[in-house]
Design a protein around this motif. Structure first.
Motif, PDB file in Angstrom:
ATOM      1  N   SER A 172      38.849  36.701  33.906  1.00 46.61           N
ATOM      2  CA  SER A 172      38.820  35.267  34.247  1.00 46.61           C
ATOM      3  C   SER A 172      39.717  34.980  35.442  1.00 46.61           C
ATOM      4  N   PRO A 173      39.540  35.708  36.547  1.00 48.71           N
ATOM      5  CA  PRO A 173      40.479  35.599  37.661  1.00 48.71           C
ATOM      6  C   PRO A 173      40.301  34.334  38.496  1.00 48.71           C
ATOM      7  N   LEU A 174      41.386  33.922  39.120  1.00 50.31           N
ATOM      8  CA  LEU A 174      41.361  32.837  40.097  1.00 50.31           C
ATOM      9  C   LEU A 174      41.100  33.427  41.479  1.00 50.31           C
ATOM     10  N   TYR A 175      40.386  32.703  42.313  1.00 47.79           N
ATOM     11  CA  TYR A 175      40.204  33.108  43.705  1.00 47.79           C
ATOM     12  C   TYR A 175      41.507  32.877  44.459  1.00 47.79           C
ATOM     13  N   SER A 176      42.069  31.701  44.260  1.00 47.48           N
ATOM     14  CA  SER A 176      43.386  31.319  44.771  1.00 47.48           C
ATOM     15  C   SER A 176      43.718  29.971  44.154  1.00 47.48           C
ATOM     16  N   LEU A 177      44.986  29.635  44.109  1.00 51.91           N
ATOM     17  CA  LEU A 177      45.364  28.318  43.606  1.00 51.91           C
ATOM     18  C   LEU A 177      44.897  27.221  44.560  1.00 51.91           C
ATOM     19  N   LEU A 178      44.807  27.557  45.841  1.00 44.63           N
ATOM     20  CA  LEU A 178      44.318  26.580  46.812  1.00 44.63           C
ATOM     21  C   LEU A 178      42.877  26.187  46.501  1.00 44.63           C
ATOM     22  N   ARG A 179      42.036  27.173  46.207  1.00 42.98           N
ATOM     23  CA  ARG A 179      40.649  26.850  45.875  1.00 42.98           C
ATOM     24  C   ARG A 179      40.581  26.056  44.571  1.00 42.98           C
ATOM     25  N   THR A 180      41.465  26.354  43.643  1.00 45.15           N
ATOM     26  CA  THR A 180      41.493  25.610  42.384  1.00 45.15           C
ATOM     27  C   THR A 180      41.761  24.131  42.639  1.00 45.15           C
ATOM     28  N   ILE A 181      42.718  23.845  43.517  1.00 42.93           N
ATOM     29  CA  ILE A 181      43.011  22.453  43.859  1.00 42.93           C
ATOM     30  C   ILE A 181      41.816  21.807  44.546  1.00 42.93           C
ATOM     31  N   HIS A 182      41.194  22.528  45.457  1.00 45.72           N
ATOM     32  CA  HIS A 182      40.055  21.968  46.187  1.00 45.72           C
ATOM     33  C   HIS A 182      38.881  21.670  45.260  1.00 45.72           C
ATOM     34  N   ARG A 183      38.798  22.394  44.161  1.00 42.95           N
ATOM     35  CA  ARG A 183      37.711  22.126  43.219  1.00 42.95           C
ATOM     36  C   ARG A 183      37.856  20.727  42.605  1.00 42.95           C
ATOM     37  N   TYR A 184      39.100  20.337  42.358  1.00 39.90           N
ATOM     38  CA  TYR A 184      39.337  19.038  41.739  1.00 39.90           C
ATOM     39  C   TYR A 184      39.636  17.936  42.762  1.00 39.90           C
ATOM     40  N   VAL A 222      37.431  28.041  35.443  1.00 41.97           N
ATOM     41  CA  VAL A 222      37.211  28.857  36.645  1.00 41.97           C
ATOM     42  C   VAL A 222      35.759  29.327  36.595  1.00 41.97           C
ATOM     43  N   PRO A 223      34.883  28.742  37.384  1.00 45.91           N
ATOM     44  CA  PRO A 223      33.454  29.052  37.270  1.00 45.91           C
ATOM     45  C   PRO A 223      33.137  30.511  37.576  1.00 45.91           C
ATOM     46  N   LEU A 224      32.046  30.964  36.990  1.00 45.84           N
ATOM     47  CA  LEU A 224      31.601  32.345  37.185  1.00 45.84           C
ATOM     48  C   LEU A 224      31.411  32.681  38.655  1.00 45.84           C
ATOM     49  N   SER A 225      31.043  31.709  39.463  1.00 44.41           N
ATOM     50  CA  SER A 225      30.846  31.955  40.895  1.00 44.41           C
ATOM     51  C   SER A 225      32.119  32.501  41.547  1.00 44.41           C
ATOM     52  N   THR A 226      33.276  32.158  40.985  1.00 45.62           N
ATOM     53  CA  THR A 226      34.535  32.695  41.501  1.00 45.62           C
ATOM     54  C   THR A 226      34.566  34.208  41.366  1.00 45.62           C
ATOM     55  N   ALA A 227      34.186  34.701  40.200  1.00 43.78           N
ATOM     56  CA  ALA A 227      34.174  36.148  39.973  1.00 43.78           C
ATOM     57  C   ALA A 227      33.151  36.836  40.871  1.00 43.78           C
ATOM     58  N   VAL A 228      32.010  36.183  41.073  1.00 49.39           N
ATOM     59  CA  VAL A 228      30.993  36.744  41.971  1.00 49.39           C
ATOM     60  C   VAL A 228      31.558  36.870  43.380  1.00 49.39           C
ATOM     61  N   ILE A 233      34.180  41.078  47.746  1.00 51.53           N
ATOM     62  CA  ILE A 233      35.214  41.338  48.753  1.00 51.53           C
ATOM     63  C   ILE A 233      35.405  42.826  48.990  1.00 51.53           C
ATOM     64  N   ASN A 234      35.402  43.605  47.933  1.00 53.06           N
ATOM     65  CA  ASN A 234      35.594  45.048  48.027  1.00 53.06           C
ATOM     66  C   ASN A 234      34.508  45.705  47.178  1.00 53.06           C
ATOM     67  N   PRO A 235      33.234  45.511  47.557  1.00 49.98           N
ATOM     68  CA  PRO A 235      32.111  45.839  46.666  1.00 49.98           C
ATOM     69  C   PRO A 235      31.973  47.303  46.299  1.00 49.98           C
ATOM     70  N   ASP A 236      32.382  48.197  47.177  1.00 51.46           N
ATOM     71  CA  ASP A 236      32.228  49.621  46.880  1.00 51.46           C
ATOM     72  C   ASP A 236      33.102  50.067  45.717  1.00 51.46           C
ATOM     73  N   LEU A 237      34.173  49.328  45.441  1.00 55.79           N
ATOM     74  CA  LEU A 237      35.100  49.687  44.369  1.00 55.79           C
ATOM     75  C   LEU A 237      35.005  48.767  43.162  1.00 55.79           C
ATOM     76  N   THR A 238      34.161  47.741  43.254  1.00 50.74           N
ATOM     77  CA  THR A 238      34.186  46.676  42.251  1.00 50.74           C
ATOM     78  C   THR A 238      32.948  46.671  41.369  1.00 50.74           C
ATOM     79  N   ARG A 239      33.194  46.401  40.085  1.00 46.71           N
ATOM     80  CA  ARG A 239      32.090  46.140  39.161  1.00 46.71           C
ATOM     81  C   ARG A 239      32.397  44.867  38.391  1.00 46.71           C
ATOM     82  N   LEU A 240      31.397  43.994  38.296  1.00 46.78           N
ATOM     83  CA  LEU A 240      31.543  42.715  37.614  1.00 46.78           C
ATOM     84  C   LEU A 240      30.844  42.765  36.258  1.00 46.78           C
ATOM     85  N   TYR A 241      31.566  42.336  35.217  1.00 44.71           N
ATOM     86  CA  TYR A 241      31.008  42.242  33.869  1.00 44.71           C
ATOM     87  C   TYR A 241      30.985  40.773  33.460  1.00 44.71           C
TER      88      TYR A 241
END
Length: 285
Positions: A172-184, A222-228, A233-241
């Motif tokens: 359930s990661p955050l993209y950044s706290l800045l984006r969190t503020i911008h969401r609201y 934190v919407p799922l789009s954040t995780a997507v 960002i680093n797709p060769d090393l990343t897997r999303l569940y």
């Protein structure tokens, strides 16, 4: 009464400045919901063996952490928790890793639990690195897994970028706290007023180990789009569940979350031969 354009601009700027000052002076209350514990508090958990440790990363600061211990550990998980309560309540989640044969190190940030010291984002980064360096004295980096949940995802990503752990897991990661503020507050130029920005996305660019991101499909905070976005960002090393139906604070209550954990920790990276798959196939011929 006629209001000219300059009056309107003045009102908008004044309101924006007011909101900005509220963000600046009260963001520690927005972002951190700490629970403090008395010095004599005793930690105790069912089915878990834990040792309490207090260290001083720098003068004027004390960091309290728990070391959950298993017999003959396969490795260790450095668990960086979310922004609420203390390790008093978070400690029970260590069982998700001890059951897989891993020790767990779980720390309280400054101002949480028994940890003390002036809380700044730079100080929290230093504290996380200090704990990582302590862990390296007991475990090789090839056996260190860095795990971050919610707010802790930013600190976890930074540790993985600055060091060489075996694995990085973000739940359930955050993209950044800045984006969190911008969401609201999408109208608000919040960056100049932000003291606690933790840009998970920025750190992921420099991570060199495998990255596993776990997110609930029904996360309302934190919407799922954040995780997507983070996974790209680093797709060769990343897997999303994606854990179907899971929200932000209850993701661990879904069996699929624990199946994913077993898959991650027991994973063997087997090279894929494109010539023996359908990668090159097209529906056009």
């Amino acid at each position: 009464m006629k209001i000219d354009i300059y009056t309107i601009i003045g009102i908008v700027l004044g309101f924006t400045l007011f909101i900005g000052l509220v963000i600046y002076f009260f963001q520690h209350k927005f972002f951190f919901h700490a629970e403090m514990l008395p010095p004599d508090f005793k930690f105790a958990y069912d089915n878990l063996k834990a040792e309490e440790v207090i260290v001083e990363p720098e003068p004027g600061a004390k960091i309290n952490y728990l070391h959950f211990i298993v017999d003959q550990p396969k490795g260790v998980v450095i668990y960086l928790k979310g922004n609420t309560k203390s390790i008093k309540g978070w400690g029970k989640f260590a069982i998700d890793f001890t059951r897989l044969g891993y020790d767990v190190i779980m720390m309280d940030y400054r101002g949480f639990g028994k940890s003390t010291g002036k809380r700044t984002v730079e100080a929290m980064k230093r504290d996380c690195q200090f704990i990582y360096d302590l862990v390296k004295k007991q475990f090789s980096e090839e056996s260190i897994v860095v795990y971050g949940r919610s707010l802790g995802s930013g600190f976890a990503a930074r540790l993985a970028a600055k060091n060489n752990p075996r694995l990085l897991i973000l739940t359930s990661p955050l993209y950044s706290l800045l984006r969190t503020i911008h969401r609201y507050l999408p109208f608000m130029p919040a960056k100049p007023f932000l003291r606690y920005n933790i840009p998970t996305f920025h750190y992921l660019k420099n991570v060199r180990c495998p990255i596993k991101i776990i997110h609930g499909s029904d996360d309302g905070l934190v919407p799922l789009s954040t995780a997507v976005d983070l996974s790209e960002i680093n797709p060769d090393l990343t897997r999303l569940y994606v854990i179907l139906k899971a929200g932000h604070i209850n993701i661990h209550q879904f069996e699929e979350y624990h199946r994913v954990m077993e898959e991650i920790f027991n994973e063997r990276n087997v090279p894929i031969d494109p010539e023996k798959t359908s990668i090159g196939y097209s529906h056009r011929n």
